[in-house]
Design a protein around this motif. Structure first.
Motif, PDB file in Angstrom:
ATOM      1  N   PRO A  34      -0.252  36.432 -12.908  1.00 52.56           N
ATOM      2  CA  PRO A  34      -1.668  36.507 -12.356  1.00 52.56           C
ATOM      3  C   PRO A  34      -1.771  38.233 -12.625  1.00 52.56           C
ATOM      4  O   PRO A  34      -1.044  38.747 -12.624  1.00 52.56           O
ATOM      5  N   ALA A  35      -2.953  38.440 -13.149  1.00 57.69           N
ATOM      6  CA  ALA A  35      -3.408  39.824 -13.280  1.00 57.69           C
ATOM      7  C   ALA A  35      -3.438  40.623 -11.945  1.00 57.69           C
ATOM      8  O   ALA A  35      -3.000  41.931 -12.087  1.00 57.69           O
ATOM      9  N   THR A  36      -3.442  39.994 -10.890  1.00 61.61           N
ATOM     10  CA  THR A  36      -3.331  40.906  -9.666  1.00 61.61           C
ATOM     11  C   THR A  36      -2.001  41.050  -9.429  1.00 61.61           C
ATOM     12  O   THR A  36      -1.639  42.096  -8.530  1.00 61.61           O
ATOM     13  N   LEU A  37      -0.915  40.557 -10.124  1.00 59.33           N
ATOM     14  CA  LEU A  37       0.489  41.104  -9.814  1.00 59.33           C
ATOM     15  C   LEU A  37       1.361  41.643 -11.011  1.00 59.33           C
ATOM     16  O   LEU A  37       2.313  41.883 -11.256  1.00 59.33           O
ATOM     17  N   GLN A  38       0.630  42.413 -11.906  1.00 64.57           N
ATOM     18  CA  GLN A  38       0.969  43.235 -12.997  1.00 64.57           C
ATOM     19  C   GLN A  38       1.866  44.381 -12.440  1.00 64.57           C
ATOM     20  O   GLN A  38       2.758  44.738 -13.370  1.00 64.57           O
ATOM     21  N   GLN A  39       1.289  44.877 -11.388  1.00 62.35           N
ATOM     22  CA  GLN A  39       2.073  46.032 -10.775  1.00 62.35           C
ATOM     23  C   GLN A  39       2.312  45.802  -9.225  1.00 62.35           C
ATOM     24  O   GLN A  39       1.394  45.086  -8.762  1.00 62.35           O
ATOM     25  N   MET A  40       3.648  46.169  -8.896  1.00 60.94           N
ATOM     26  CA  MET A  40       3.655  45.856  -7.461  1.00 60.94           C
ATOM     27  C   MET A  40       4.869  46.954  -6.892  1.00 60.94           C
ATOM     28  O   MET A  40       5.524  47.672  -7.568  1.00 60.94           O
ATOM     29  N   GLN A  41       4.686  47.596  -5.642  1.00 61.79           N
ATOM     30  CA  GLN A  41       5.423  48.360  -4.853  1.00 61.79           C
ATOM     31  C   GLN A  41       6.437  47.621  -4.154  1.00 61.79           C
ATOM     32  O   GLN A  41       5.908  46.642  -3.323  1.00 61.79           O
ATOM     33  N   LEU A  42       7.587  47.980  -4.120  1.00 53.31           N
ATOM     34  CA  LEU A  42       8.749  47.256  -3.265  1.00 53.31           C
ATOM     35  C   LEU A  42       8.952  48.210  -2.106  1.00 53.31           C
ATOM     36  O   LEU A  42       9.666  49.071  -2.401  1.00 53.31           O
ATOM     37  N   GLU A  51      17.589  44.189  -2.310  1.00 56.97           N
ATOM     38  CA  GLU A  51      16.865  45.152  -3.312  1.00 56.97           C
ATOM     39  C   GLU A  51      17.150  44.799  -4.594  1.00 56.97           C
ATOM     40  O   GLU A  51      16.077  44.711  -5.582  1.00 56.97           O
ATOM     41  N   ALA A  52      18.317  45.125  -5.052  1.00 61.32           N
ATOM     42  CA  ALA A  52      18.786  45.099  -6.439  1.00 61.32           C
ATOM     43  C   ALA A  52      18.207  43.689  -6.989  1.00 61.32           C
ATOM     44  O   ALA A  52      17.692  43.718  -8.049  1.00 61.32           O
ATOM     45  N   SER A  53      18.446  42.617  -6.281  1.00 57.18           N
ATOM     46  CA  SER A  53      18.106  41.293  -6.888  1.00 57.18           C
ATOM     47  C   SER A  53      16.871  41.167  -7.067  1.00 57.18           C
ATOM     48  O   SER A  53      16.072  40.579  -7.916  1.00 57.18           O
ATOM     49  N   LEU A  54      16.000  41.707  -5.809  1.00 56.24           N
ATOM     50  CA  LEU A  54      14.346  41.534  -6.171  1.00 56.24           C
ATOM     51  C   LEU A  54      14.070  42.462  -7.117  1.00 56.24           C
ATOM     52  O   LEU A  54      13.102  41.915  -7.903  1.00 56.24           O
ATOM     53  N   ARG A  55      14.493  43.712  -7.441  1.00 55.41           N
ATOM     54  CA  ARG A  55      14.185  44.297  -8.559  1.00 55.41           C
ATOM     55  C   ARG A  55      14.226  43.687  -9.672  1.00 55.41           C
ATOM     56  O   ARG A  55      13.058  43.704 -10.607  1.00 55.41           O
ATOM     57  N   THR A  60      12.155  40.959 -14.377  1.00 54.45           N
ATOM     58  CA  THR A  60      12.223  39.647 -15.311  1.00 54.45           C
ATOM     59  C   THR A  60      10.923  39.030 -15.101  1.00 54.45           C
ATOM     60  O   THR A  60      10.681  38.418 -16.210  1.00 54.45           O
ATOM     61  N   ALA A  61      10.207  38.759 -14.131  1.00 57.20           N
ATOM     62  CA  ALA A  61       8.952  37.981 -14.126  1.00 57.20           C
ATOM     63  C   ALA A  61       7.665  38.729 -14.844  1.00 57.20           C
ATOM     64  O   ALA A  61       6.750  38.212 -15.105  1.00 57.20           O
ATOM     65  N   GLY A  62       7.996  40.156 -15.293  1.00 57.17           N
ATOM     66  CA  GLY A  62       6.898  40.999 -15.899  1.00 57.17           C
ATOM     67  C   GLY A  62       6.273  41.737 -15.064  1.00 57.17           C
ATOM     68  O   GLY A  62       5.112  42.397 -15.401  1.00 57.17           O
ATOM     69  N   ILE A  63       6.731  41.826 -13.767  1.00 55.65           N
ATOM     70  CA  ILE A  63       6.074  42.814 -12.805  1.00 55.65           C
ATOM     71  C   ILE A  63       6.425  44.276 -12.951  1.00 55.65           C
ATOM     72  O   ILE A  63       7.681  44.461 -12.872  1.00 55.65           O
ATOM     73  N   GLN A  64       5.605  45.416 -12.959  1.00 57.02           N
ATOM     74  CA  GLN A  64       5.873  46.483 -13.294  1.00 57.02           C
ATOM     75  C   GLN A  64       5.892  47.036 -11.799  1.00 57.02           C
ATOM     76  O   GLN A  64       5.346  46.944 -11.035  1.00 57.02           O
ATOM     77  N   LEU A  65       7.249  47.775 -11.552  1.00 61.83           N
ATOM     78  CA  LEU A  65       7.544  48.309 -10.163  1.00 61.83           C
ATOM     79  C   LEU A  65       7.061  49.875 -10.058  1.00 61.83           C
ATOM     80  O   LEU A  65       7.089  50.687 -11.090  1.00 61.83           O
ATOM     81  N   SER A  66       6.089  50.095  -9.192  1.00 60.35           N
ATOM     82  CA  SER A  66       5.550  51.368  -8.870  1.00 60.35           C
ATOM     83  C   SER A  66       6.213  52.090  -7.631  1.00 60.35           C
ATOM     84  O   SER A  66       6.561  51.241  -6.470  1.00 60.35           O
ATOM     85  N   ASP A  67       6.217  53.244  -7.767  1.00 58.47           N
ATOM     86  CA  ASP A  67       7.044  54.061  -6.747  1.00 58.47           C
ATOM     87  C   ASP A  67       6.012  54.517  -5.430  1.00 58.47           C
ATOM     88  O   ASP A  67       6.276  54.783  -4.425  1.00 58.47           O
ATOM     89  N   GLN A  68       4.706  54.549  -5.955  1.00 58.83           N
ATOM     90  CA  GLN A  68       3.690  55.084  -5.284  1.00 58.83           C
ATOM     91  C   GLN A  68       2.574  54.055  -4.900  1.00 58.83           C
ATOM     92  O   GLN A  68       2.367  53.090  -5.418  1.00 58.83           O
ATOM     93  N   ALA A  69       2.129  54.078  -3.669  1.00 64.87           N
ATOM     94  CA  ALA A  69       1.289  53.358  -3.219  1.00 64.87           C
ATOM     95  C   ALA A  69      -0.087  53.593  -3.684  1.00 64.87           C
ATOM     96  O   ALA A  69      -0.796  54.745  -3.659  1.00 64.87           O
ATOM     97  N   GLN A  75       1.862  45.313  -2.526  1.00 62.55           N
ATOM     98  CA  GLN A  75       2.930  45.802  -1.854  1.00 62.55           C
ATOM     99  C   GLN A  75       3.611  44.604  -1.329  1.00 62.55           C
ATOM    100  O   GLN A  75       3.222  43.910  -0.464  1.00 62.55           O
ATOM    101  N   LEU A  76       4.908  44.544  -1.648  1.00 60.22           N
ATOM    102  CA  LEU A  76       5.888  43.510  -1.178  1.00 60.22           C
ATOM    103  C   LEU A  76       6.623  44.528  -0.191  1.00 60.22           C
ATOM    104  O   LEU A  76       7.491  45.132  -0.388  1.00 60.22           O
ATOM    105  N   ARG A  77       6.517  43.899   1.064  1.00 54.83           N
ATOM    106  CA  ARG A  77       7.422  44.405   2.219  1.00 54.83           C
ATOM    107  C   ARG A  77       8.500  43.518   2.749  1.00 54.83           C
ATOM    108  O   ARG A  77       8.093  42.349   3.218  1.00 54.83           O
ATOM    109  N   VAL A  78       9.641  43.698   2.665  1.00 51.35           N
ATOM    110  CA  VAL A  78      10.488  43.041   2.902  1.00 51.35           C
ATOM    111  C   VAL A  78      10.840  43.372   4.378  1.00 51.35           C
ATOM    112  O   VAL A  78      11.301  44.524   4.720  1.00 51.35           O
ATOM    113  N   LEU A  79      10.548  42.702   5.570  1.00 46.79           N
ATOM    114  CA  LEU A  79      10.607  43.102   6.995  1.00 46.79           C
ATOM    115  C   LEU A  79      12.053  43.051   7.420  1.00 46.79           C
ATOM    116  O   LEU A  79      12.516  43.691   8.362  1.00 46.79           O
ATOM    117  N   SER A  80      12.604  41.751   7.208  1.00 39.94           N
ATOM    118  CA  SER A  80      14.023  41.746   7.572  1.00 39.94           C
ATOM    119  C   SER A  80      14.864  40.700   6.758  1.00 39.94           C
ATOM    120  O   SER A  80      14.051  39.789   6.025  1.00 39.94           O
TER     121      SER A  80
END
Length: 167
Positions: A34-42, A51-55, A60-69, A75-80
């Motif tokens: 989806p267009a809303t998931l072209q870029q994401m922050q982990l 973290e390595a597996s998620l990255r 692989t899914a085509g989502i660009q990872l961003s370092d800045q909010a 934003q994908l937040r892994v709580l636990s």
């Protein structure tokens, strides 16, 4: 003669498709992003392996990872993430013969300051223990846990993309 060749090719194609579907073959990690998931922050991954597996799965899914909010970046937040071990069966001597390993990941997806998804992924596996082969069984358990983390990351990405595709 050409109609025979066409019929033979068609029959061969049908046989190949039936064989592939019967063996369980399926393309993995091939998503309509989806267009809303072209870029994401982990954020907030407590496990470096997760973290390595998620990255890897996100890239692989085509989502660009961003370092800045940013406001328009999800934003994908892994709580636990936690691993539990439950006893399933015992030997006659009272030692544990079989465990169930349960790996749980709690996460949130936030976009434009709004909570979009809050969910939990659970992956379970049975693990047979043998105290006579403690070293080998420890290595086997480590490999199983790594596989469970990877499976959880794959499920998380698939579930997240599916949720955003419904919007």
């Amino acid at each position: 003669m050409s109609s025979f060749r066409l019929m033979r090719q068609s029959l061969l194609s049908v046989i190949v498709m039936i064989t592939l579907s019967a063996c369980g073959f399926q393309l993995r990690d091939n998503y309509q992003l989806p267009a809303t998931l072209q870029q994401m922050q982990l954020q907030s991954v407590s496990s470096l392996q997760l973290e390595a597996s998620l990255r890897q799965r996100l890239l692989t899914a085509g989502i660009q990872l961003s370092d800045q909010a940013a406001a328009d970046v999800a934003q994908l937040r892994v709580l636990s993430d936690q691993l539990e071990r439950r006893t399933l069966s015992l030997f006659e001597s009272g030692q544990v013969a079989e465990y169930e390993l349960l790996y749980r990941v709690n996460y949130q997806v936030i976009r434009n300051g709004e909570l979009i998804i809050e969910d939990t992924i659970e992956v379970a596996r049975d693990y047979q223990d043998d105290p006579n082969f403690a070293l080998a069984k420890t290595r086997e358990r480590e490999m199983l846990v790594a596989e469970m983390r990877d499976d959880a990351a794959r499920r998380l990405v698939r579930q997240m993309i599916s949720e955003f595709a419904d919007d």
